[in-house]
Each structure stands twice: as structure tokens, then as C-alpha cells.
Motif scaffolding. Structure first.
Motif, PDB file in Angstrom:
ATOM      1  N   SER A 185     -27.000 -34.594  24.031  1.00  0.00           N
ATOM      2  CA  SER A 185     -25.901 -33.631  23.710  1.00  0.00           C
ATOM      3  C   SER A 185     -24.608 -33.482  24.591  1.00  0.00           C
ATOM      4  O   SER A 185     -23.830 -32.557  24.463  1.00  0.00           O
ATOM      5  CB  SER A 185     -26.840 -32.179  23.605  1.00  0.00           C
ATOM      6  N   GLY A 186     -25.055 -33.954  25.680  1.00  0.00           N
ATOM      7  CA  GLY A 186     -24.067 -33.968  26.874  1.00  0.00           C
ATOM      8  C   GLY A 186     -24.055 -32.572  27.489  1.00  0.00           C
ATOM      9  O   GLY A 186     -22.789 -32.330  28.142  1.00  0.00           O
ATOM     10  N   THR A 187     -24.907 -31.793  27.441  1.00  0.00           N
ATOM     11  CA  THR A 187     -24.701 -30.360  28.201  1.00  0.00           C
ATOM     12  C   THR A 187     -24.987 -30.112  29.557  1.00  0.00           C
ATOM     13  O   THR A 187     -24.315 -29.605  30.263  1.00  0.00           O
ATOM     14  CB  THR A 187     -25.791 -29.303  27.335  1.00  0.00           C
ATOM     15  N   THR A 188     -26.073 -30.717  29.981  1.00  0.00           N
ATOM     16  CA  THR A 188     -26.246 -30.811  31.338  1.00  0.00           C
ATOM     17  C   THR A 188     -27.217 -31.791  31.995  1.00  0.00           C
ATOM     18  O   THR A 188     -28.031 -32.421  31.114  1.00  0.00           O
ATOM     19  CB  THR A 188     -27.094 -29.404  31.616  1.00  0.00           C
ATOM     20  N   ASP A 189     -27.126 -32.034  33.286  1.00  0.00           N
ATOM     21  CA  ASP A 189     -28.094 -33.119  33.965  1.00  0.00           C
ATOM     22  C   ASP A 189     -29.030 -32.428  34.543  1.00  0.00           C
ATOM     23  O   ASP A 189     -29.684 -33.202  35.299  1.00  0.00           O
ATOM     24  CB  ASP A 189     -27.106 -34.195  34.571  1.00  0.00           C
ATOM     25  N   LEU A 190     -29.330 -31.086  34.641  1.00  0.00           N
ATOM     26  CA  LEU A 190     -30.189 -30.374  35.476  1.00  0.00           C
ATOM     27  C   LEU A 190     -31.503 -31.004  34.997  1.00  0.00           C
ATOM     28  O   LEU A 190     -32.401 -30.940  36.052  1.00  0.00           O
ATOM     29  CB  LEU A 190     -29.994 -29.043  35.290  1.00  0.00           C
ATOM     30  N   GLY A 191     -31.856 -31.042  33.874  1.00  0.00           N
ATOM     31  CA  GLY A 191     -33.194 -31.510  33.490  1.00  0.00           C
ATOM     32  C   GLY A 191     -33.599 -32.820  34.071  1.00  0.00           C
ATOM     33  O   GLY A 191     -34.556 -32.969  34.653  1.00  0.00           O
ATOM     34  N   VAL A 192     -32.646 -33.618  33.785  1.00  0.00           N
ATOM     35  CA  VAL A 192     -33.042 -35.116  34.477  1.00  0.00           C
ATOM     36  C   VAL A 192     -33.177 -34.984  36.090  1.00  0.00           C
ATOM     37  O   VAL A 192     -34.009 -35.621  36.856  1.00  0.00           O
ATOM     38  CB  VAL A 192     -31.806 -36.032  34.201  1.00  0.00           C
ATOM     39  N   TRP A 193     -32.288 -34.166  36.671  1.00  0.00           N
ATOM     40  CA  TRP A 193     -32.301 -34.047  38.055  1.00  0.00           C
ATOM     41  C   TRP A 193     -33.719 -33.588  38.651  1.00  0.00           C
ATOM     42  O   TRP A 193     -34.345 -34.083  39.353  1.00  0.00           O
ATOM     43  CB  TRP A 193     -31.210 -33.105  38.509  1.00  0.00           C
ATOM     44  N   LEU A 194     -34.150 -32.610  37.755  1.00  0.00           N
ATOM     45  CA  LEU A 194     -35.455 -31.693  38.290  1.00  0.00           C
ATOM     46  C   LEU A 194     -36.616 -32.622  37.846  1.00  0.00           C
ATOM     47  O   LEU A 194     -37.568 -32.950  38.650  1.00  0.00           O
ATOM     48  CB  LEU A 194     -35.507 -30.372  37.691  1.00  0.00           C
ATOM     49  N   PHE A 195     -36.854 -33.061  36.600  1.00  0.00           N
ATOM     50  CA  PHE A 195     -37.636 -33.601  36.072  1.00  0.00           C
ATOM     51  C   PHE A 195     -37.819 -35.004  36.348  1.00  0.00           C
ATOM     52  O   PHE A 195     -39.123 -35.867  36.563  1.00  0.00           O
ATOM     53  CB  PHE A 195     -38.029 -33.568  34.478  1.00  0.00           C
ATOM     54  N   GLY A 196     -36.893 -35.553  36.846  1.00  0.00           N
ATOM     55  CA  GLY A 196     -36.846 -36.951  37.522  1.00  0.00           C
ATOM     56  C   GLY A 196     -37.681 -36.997  38.734  1.00  0.00           C
ATOM     57  O   GLY A 196     -38.610 -38.045  39.200  1.00  0.00           O
ATOM     58  N   ARG A 197     -37.291 -35.804  39.577  1.00  0.00           N
ATOM     59  CA  ARG A 197     -38.058 -35.921  40.830  1.00  0.00           C
ATOM     60  C   ARG A 197     -39.643 -35.453  40.637  1.00  0.00           C
ATOM     61  O   ARG A 197     -40.394 -36.038  41.180  1.00  0.00           O
ATOM     62  CB  ARG A 197     -37.276 -34.887  41.723  1.00  0.00           C
ATOM     63  N   LEU A 198     -39.734 -34.538  39.583  1.00  0.00           N
ATOM     64  CA  LEU A 198     -41.179 -34.099  39.477  1.00  0.00           C
ATOM     65  C   LEU A 198     -41.977 -35.211  38.807  1.00  0.00           C
ATOM     66  O   LEU A 198     -43.221 -35.393  39.299  1.00  0.00           O
ATOM     67  CB  LEU A 198     -41.250 -32.955  38.389  1.00  0.00           C
ATOM     68  N   HIS A 199     -41.516 -35.914  37.972  1.00  0.00           N
ATOM     69  CA  HIS A 199     -42.060 -36.966  37.091  1.00  0.00           C
ATOM     70  C   HIS A 199     -42.149 -38.162  38.332  1.00  0.00           C
ATOM     71  O   HIS A 199     -43.495 -38.851  38.086  1.00  0.00           O
ATOM     72  CB  HIS A 199     -41.429 -37.598  35.873  1.00  0.00           C
ATOM     73  N   GLY A 200     -41.410 -38.536  39.218  1.00  0.00           N
ATOM     74  CA  GLY A 200     -41.775 -39.430  40.229  1.00  0.00           C
ATOM     75  C   GLY A 200     -42.860 -39.089  40.918  1.00  0.00           C
ATOM     76  O   GLY A 200     -43.851 -40.131  41.185  1.00  0.00           O
ATOM     77  N   ALA A 201     -42.954 -37.979  41.235  1.00  0.00           N
ATOM     78  CA  ALA A 201     -44.244 -37.540  42.251  1.00  0.00           C
ATOM     79  C   ALA A 201     -45.351 -37.635  41.554  1.00  0.00           C
ATOM     80  O   ALA A 201     -46.463 -37.977  41.905  1.00  0.00           O
ATOM     81  CB  ALA A 201     -43.959 -36.118  42.851  1.00  0.00           C
ATOM     82  N   ALA A 202     -45.224 -36.893  40.277  1.00  0.00           N
ATOM     83  CA  ALA A 202     -46.557 -36.895  39.307  1.00  0.00           C
ATOM     84  C   ALA A 202     -47.039 -38.542  38.973  1.00  0.00           C
ATOM     85  O   ALA A 202     -48.107 -38.637  39.045  1.00  0.00           O
ATOM     86  CB  ALA A 202     -46.352 -36.432  38.054  1.00  0.00           C
ATOM     87  N   PHE A 203     -46.018 -39.299  38.840  1.00  0.00           N
ATOM     88  CA  PHE A 203     -46.515 -40.853  38.583  1.00  0.00           C
ATOM     89  C   PHE A 203     -47.299 -41.413  39.696  1.00  0.00           C
ATOM     90  O   PHE A 203     -48.381 -42.030  39.587  1.00  0.00           O
ATOM     91  CB  PHE A 203     -45.204 -41.528  38.129  1.00  0.00           C
ATOM     92  N   LEU A 204     -46.438 -41.267  40.885  1.00  0.00           N
ATOM     93  CA  LEU A 204     -47.408 -41.852  41.992  1.00  0.00           C
ATOM     94  C   LEU A 204     -48.695 -41.281  42.339  1.00  0.00           C
ATOM     95  O   LEU A 204     -49.662 -41.739  42.495  1.00  0.00           O
ATOM     96  CB  LEU A 204     -46.412 -41.765  43.254  1.00  0.00           C
ATOM     97  N   LEU A 205     -48.808 -39.905  42.159  1.00  0.00           N
ATOM     98  CA  LEU A 205     -50.248 -39.122  42.256  1.00  0.00           C
ATOM     99  C   LEU A 205     -51.037 -39.691  41.273  1.00  0.00           C
ATOM    100  O   LEU A 205     -52.256 -39.844  41.428  1.00  0.00           O
ATOM    101  CB  LEU A 205     -49.897 -37.644  42.221  1.00  0.00           C
TER     102      LEU A 205
END
Length: 102
Positions: free
Chosen positions: A32-52
Motif C-alpha cells: 500500500s505504500g503507507t508506512t515503513d514503521l511495521g517493517v522497522w519495528l517487526f523486523g527488529r522484533l522478528h530478528g530477535a525472536a528468530f535468534l531466540l
């Protein structure tokens, strides 16, 4: 279910939810091109969750004496989106998350 089995189940759930959040964030950014906040936030959270999740999978595999195929499946399940949930349910049904399961 053993304590490490419960920890594996919780981390599998967290890993799947952060994957879902990242997918929604990617839609909002690229679809949709509305915001990149979700990628910014969940990219970090998912990276940590993946490693854990990977760490907990190895610890659970060692403590619960999983066969090599089970550990390999647990690690590979973290790569495609949302696969850790059905894998965790399958492991639970097979008794792989309990101390007397294998």
C-alpha cells in the motif's frame, strides 16, 4: 510438558507472531505504500525472536534428546512464515516436548 518444552512452545509462538507482524509491515510498506514503521519495528522484533527460537531449539533438542531429524525440522521451521506453530503442535502430539517423550 517439560519446562524446556514449554519454553520451546512459547518461543515458537512468539517467532510466528513476529513473522506475521513483519508480513503485515511489508504489505504496508511495499503493497500500500503507507508506512515503513511495521517493517522497522517487526523486523527488529522478528530478528530477535528468530535468534531466540534457534537457541531454544538447540537447547530443547539437547535436553529432551531429540533425534537429529527433529532438531533439523525445528531449525528449518523458522525460515518460512508461520511454520513454527504447526511444528510445535506436531512435536507436542508426538511427545517431543515432554521429558519422557522420545
Amino acid at each position: 510438558m517439560s519446562p524446556i518444552g514449554k519454553l520451546f512452545a512459547v518461543t515458537a509462538l512468539i517467532e510466528a507472531f513476529t513473522w506475521a507482524g513483519l508480513l503485515v509491515g511489508m504489505y504496508l510498506k511495499y503493497g500500500s505504500g503507507t508506512t515503513d514503521l511495521g517493517v522497522w519495528l517487526f523486523g527488529r522484533l522478528h530478528g530477535a525472536a528468530f535468534l531466540l527460537y534457534i537457541l531454544v531449539a538447540f537447547v530443547a533438542g539437547a535436553r529432551l534428546r531429540w533425534p537429529m531429524w527433529a532438531l533439523l525440522l525445528a531449525v528449518l521451521a523458522a525460515i518460512p512464515p508461520l511454520v513454527t506453530l504447526p511444528l510445535e503442535l506436531w512435536f507436542r502430539r508426538r511427545g517431543l516436548l515432554s521429558a519422557t517423550g522420545v
